[in-house]
Each structure stands twice: as structure tokens, then as C-alpha cells.
Design an enzyme around this catalytic site. Structure first.
Site, PDB file in Angstrom:
ATOM      1  N   ARG A  58       8.248  -4.757  -1.697  1.00 38.96           N
ATOM      2  CA  ARG A  58       8.224  -3.895  -2.465  1.00 38.96           C
ATOM      3  C   ARG A  58       9.191  -4.413  -3.419  1.00 38.96           C
ATOM      4  O   ARG A  58      10.503  -4.722  -3.243  1.00 38.96           O
ATOM      5  CB  ARG A  58       8.481  -2.454  -2.806  1.00 38.96           C
ATOM      6  N   CYS A  84      -9.541  -9.191  -3.331  1.00 42.56           N
ATOM      7  CA  CYS A  84      -8.250  -9.964  -2.690  1.00 42.56           C
ATOM      8  C   CYS A  84      -8.743 -11.393  -2.153  1.00 42.56           C
ATOM      9  O   CYS A  84      -7.160 -11.732  -1.482  1.00 42.56           O
ATOM     10  CB  CYS A  84      -9.124  -8.988  -1.036  1.00 42.56           C
ATOM     11  N   CYS A 122      -3.298  -0.636   9.425  1.00 44.99           N
ATOM     12  CA  CYS A 122      -3.670  -1.099   7.999  1.00 44.99           C
ATOM     13  C   CYS A 122      -2.415  -1.673   7.551  1.00 44.99           C
ATOM     14  O   CYS A 122      -0.960  -1.368   7.442  1.00 44.99           O
ATOM     15  CB  CYS A 122      -3.607   0.830   6.725  1.00 44.99           C
TER      16      CYS A 122
END
Ligand SMILES: [Zn+2]
Lengths: 135, 384
Positions: free
Chosen positions: B22, B87, B204
Site C-alpha cells: 500500500r 485480473c 484471500c
């Protein structure tokens, strides 16, 4: 008069939005069915298709209990998402209602159930939505 | 029967990454530019020599973002194409770069991808879609449906699926570019928060940001551009498919993994090899179940047996078919536009023998497989 969530996939047969049928296309050449609209056959690409009402009864191919919902989801959390296999072949995703989590089973028979759902605080957003319910 | 006729041999001559994670201080162009500069430096080719560029990204950051990004490197006037293919956007950009060269149109091409993403569950449809009422547009719920069915059909225990994630973190702990580098146990994975039963949070992939780039060059043009032949890696196959009704996807399952199979078969045919020749694989592990089903669709194990191979350690570093040797989507994270090229980056790094502590001994053939909404699948085979 309630509006269908998607008129190409769900035809309402009464004004209350409680009765209706899933719509699909059947190929007149190869017999394959698809859920929802199609211009040519998904399998053989034939243009000879007819719109049909799909069976209201199917079996639960798989399911999941969604704990973190997608944005805009207007229903309860958690909710059960079911993938139902229809006798004609197509698989249809929808919420499974009226079933305790511990009673869910892959392969269990389910039937079509319609519910009217509105988006929180959005006027005129009520739609008749297709769901699955255990038989 | 292949409808593709490659004309010229194509090599990857440079790869670059911006770390995955991030980065609130950096915008999409920053992430992309850093990866491109890294790849150009790796190749030794100057930007002024690149005749075409393809930019994979999904979220909208303004029109012609590829052009404004590369304008920072100099306005050379070359065609720049923005690519959105879910994706698989990055791997689609790579595929286009390959075909641009093998067709004879270009001597070289740049493929790059990057993503800035919102957090929270990923949806595929537009904001006002009927899908929002139906509740089925939820990427991880889709994987959960596949996982439940897979476990039911194969008898795979939850621990075998969790092991996929444990393995990903072990690889990522040796990768400075990875978003998530801390290792954990099967118990940690199973005890993490439920997202959509039976899928837990640690099964995930994180929604991450990052960038990746690759420079490709025709084999017959390497000397013209003074490229180091010893570090060039051959693209033996580049396959891209969409939904194929008559593939194994014809079980009608909304989330059938078997739509990868037609792309895999096409790629093996193009490369003239079979799955038994594959030394390493990077596959689309957006969730743990994804890795197992892609391994099977690539025929690296028989259908229904990838969970056993995972339990036996065969797919880990040190196993006979190491999969996702850099940590995969599960630990690298998944910036949609970058992931497909990140897989090429890892494959090239391994085949060059430059993967450091993650190095797979004597890796000569690597597969990179990426999936996306709309049943997009890419399979690239790289060889040394
Ligand atoms: Zn047909």
C-alpha cells in the site's frame, strides 16, 4: 406494481412481485439452454434460439455464507449465497433464504422464491429479486 | 489445432517491479513508471529504442493514463495502448507485446501494468447493475463456492487448502517485493476471520498496489540492440482465451476453474512441450482454492489431486513442481494490472538463476497463468 430486478432474467407473473419465472434461451439447433439473454447460442453459435421459462426447481451445486458483503448489498449480513443447478443445465446464483446454516447441504433440492428488495434510502429502488429456498 | 502462427522467436530481455503493498503517497503513474525504469535498466535498452508499449490496468485514473505515465520518460511518439482485461490485464498487455513482435511488426515492445485499488470486497459489475441486488457479484464468494464444491468432490480437508497460504508466505518471506512477508501456520490460517465460508481471510489475496514491467525483443534483433543474450529468456508460448463453452467450462458453473484448460492446451501445443516438462509455475491464486484448481487445469497434477500434492510439499520450494515461488497473489497481493507481468518477472528471475534464496535448482521451463473475470485466461510458457 413491482419491477423485476432484471427483466431479461426474471419475468413476473403477478402485480405483487411474488410470482414469476426465470427466463432463458434454448437453442433449436443443439438444445443447450442458457440463463438470461443470448443473441446466438453460447455452445454452437446458432442464431435459432427461443426464449423459455426455466424450471423453478433445482439442486444446490454449492453454497457459501457471505460474512463480508459486497458494496451495495441490500440484504442481511451474513447471507447465504447459493449456486443452483437447474435441470436444463444452467447454474443460477442467488441468495438462499429460510434455511438454517447447519441445514445447508450440497445437492439439496431448492426452489425459486421471489422477494421484494429496496436499496436503503433510495426511493423507487424496490425490485422483485429471485432467491432460492429449500423444498 | 492452433489458429496462431508465430513467425519470429521472442525473448524477454528485461523485467522490473515496483514493490507490492500500500503506497498512499504514490499514484498509479508513479508505480508504473518505477517498474518500467527498472525493466529498462535490467534490459540495457533505452526508452528511446522502444517502438510500442502496452499498459495493463483496471481501475479508471483518467483517459490515456499509459500515455501520461510514459510522458515522464520522454515524448517519443510511439503507440501506447491501454489494456483492461480484468485480473489478466497485465498478462494481456504482455500477450499483445509478444504478438506485436512475433508477427514481425515490431523488433521490441514494452509491457507494463500497475494498479491503485480501493479496499474491501472486489466486485466485477458496474455500480447500478442488477447484480448488486442478487448478491453474487463478490469475487471471494465466488471462490468460496468453488472451494466448497471442490472439498465436497475431492475430500480435500480444510488444512490442505490452508497449506497453500502457508506455503505462499514461506516463499514471500524470501522476497523483498512481497506485500505480506510474515509466515504463519495452518492453524493461524484456519482461525483467521471468515470472509465467505469456508474461505478465511488468510486464504484471500490482499488487494494491493504495485507495478510490473517487461521488455521483449525479437531473438533476431538482440545483437542490433546490444542485448546480453545470456540473460534473455525465450517466450515459448503466449495464449489468451475467453469463455470457451466447449471447454471443460461447459459444466455451466459460474466459477468453473476449468476454463483455464483450453488456454493451457493451446500454450503447450505452441511450445511443443507437455505439462511433464514444466519446472516451475506461477498461477492465479487469488484464493487458496484458485491455486489448486489452476494447477489441475494446467495438468500439473490430475484433476482433484492438487491438494494432495500440496500436502506432500510437492508444490513448495524444494518440491518437484514448485508453484508461486515468489509468494503468488496470496502473499505478493494482487494489483490487477500488474499481477500477470509480476508472474513473468518471477519466471524470468528463476530461469536466469537470479532468485537468490528462492532459487529453484536448474529451472528451465516456467509457466505463468493468470485468470480474470469474463473467463479471461492467459498462459505463457518461458524457457531458458
Ligand atoms: Zn446451440
Amino acid at each position: 406494481m413491482v419491477i423485476s430486478v432484471d427483466e431479461r432474467c426474471l419475468r413476473l407473473t403477478d402485480e405483487s412481485g411474488e410470482r414469476g419465472a426465470l427466463l432463458g434461451m434454448r437453442c433449436l439447433q443443439c438444445g443447450v439452454h442458457v440463463f438470461g439473454p443470448a443473441t446466438f447460442c453460447q455452445s454452437c453459435t446458432s442464431p435459432d434460439l427461443e426464449e423459455v421459462e426455466l424450471s423453478a426447481d433445482g439442486t444446490l451445486y454449492s453454497y457459501t455464507i457471505v460474512r463480508v458483503p459486497p458494496s451495495g448489498w441490500p440484504g442481511p449480513v451474513p447471507y447465504v449465497l447459493g449456486e443452483t443447478e437447474l435441470p436444463e443445465g444452467p447454474h443460477v446464483l442467488a441468495e438462499v433464504i429460510d434455511c438454517a446454516h447447519e441445514d445447508l447441504r450440497v445437492g439439496m433440492p431448492v426452489t425459486l422464491a421471489l422477494q421484494t428488495v429496496g436499496m436503503d434510502g433510495i426511493e423507487g429502488s424496490e425490485r422483485a429479486v429471485y432467491k432460492w429456498r429449500p423444498v | 489445432m492452433s489458429q496462431f502462427r508465430p513467425v519470429r522467436e521472442v525473448m524477454v530481455v528485461g523485467v522490473g517491479l515496483h514493490a507490492f503493498g500500500r503506497f498512499p503517497e504514490e499514484n498509479l503513474s508513479d508505480l508504473a513508471r518505477d517498474a518500467v525504469v527498472d525493466a529498462l535498466r535490467d534490459s540495457g535498452v533505452p526508452w528511446s529504442a522502444i517502438p510500442v508499449a502496452y499498459f495493463g490496468h483496471v481501475y479508471y485514473h483518467g483517459m490515456s493514463i499509459g500515455e501520461t505515465t510514459l510522458a515522464q520518460l520522454g515524448l517519443t511518439g510511439v503507440p501506447i495502448i491501454n489494456v483492461e482485461n480484468a485480473c489478466s490485464s497485465g498478462s494481456t498487455a504482455f500477450w499483445q507485446a509478444y504478438w506485436g513482435i512475433t508477427s514481425g511488426v515490431f523488433d521490441m515492445a514494452l509491457a507494463f501494468g500497475a494498479e491503485k485499488v480501493p479496499s474491501g470486497p472486489v466486485t466485477v459489475t458496474a455500480e447500478n447493475s442488477p447484480a448488486r441486488y442478487i448478491g453474487g457479484d463478490h469475487m471471494m464468494a465466488g471462490y468460496a463456492l468453488r472451494m466448497k464444491r471442490y472439498m465436497e468432490e475431492t475430500g480435500a480437508p480444510a488444512s490442505a487448502l490452508a497449506q497453500v497460504s502457508v506455503k505462499a508466505r514461506q516463499a514471500a518471506s524470501m522476497n523483498p517485493y512481497a506485500h505480506r512477508k510474515e509466515t504463519y501456520s495452518v492453524e493461524d490460517v484456519l482461525n483467521s476471520r471468515l470472509i465467505a465460508d469456508p474461505l478465511t481471510l488468510y486464504q484471500c489475496c490482499p488487494t494491493s498496489e504495485g507495478g510490473a514491467a517487461a521488455v521483449l525483443c525479437a531473438a533476431d534483433a538482440l545483437d542490433t540492440y546490444g542485448i546480453d543474450r545470456s540473460r534473455a529468456i525465450r517466450v515459448a508460448a503466449a495464449a489468451l482465451t475467453s469463455g470457451n463453452y466447449n471447454g471443460r467450462g461447459s459444466d455451466h458453473s459460474a466459477f468453473s476453474p476449468y476454463r483455464t484448460e483450453p488456454a493451457a492446451l493451446q500454450a503447450y501445443e505452441m511450445a511443443g512441450i507437455g505439462p511433464e516438462d514444466v519446472d516451475i509455475a506461477q498461477v492465479h491464486d487469488a484464493a487458496t482454492i484458485g491455486e489448486l484448481q489452476q494447477i489441475e487445469a494446467l495438468h500439473l497434477t490430475p484433476f482433484g489431486e492438487a491438494w494432495r500434492a500440496t500436502e506432500e510439499g510437492r508444490t513448495a520450494l524444494g518440491g518437484d513442481i514448485p508453484v508461486n515461488t515468489d509468494g503468488g497473489l496470496l502473499a505478493m497481493g494482487h494489483p490487477f494490472g500488474a499481477s500477470g507481468i509480476r508472474m513473468v518477472h518471477e519466471t524470468v528471475t528463476q530461469l536466469r538463476g537470479e532468485a537468490g534464496p528462492r532459487q529453484v535448482e536448474n529451472a528451465r521451463v516456467g509457466v505463468a497463468q493468470c485468470s480474470g473475470a469474463g473467463d479471461v485466461t492467459t498462459v505463457h510458457i518461458l524457457t531458458r
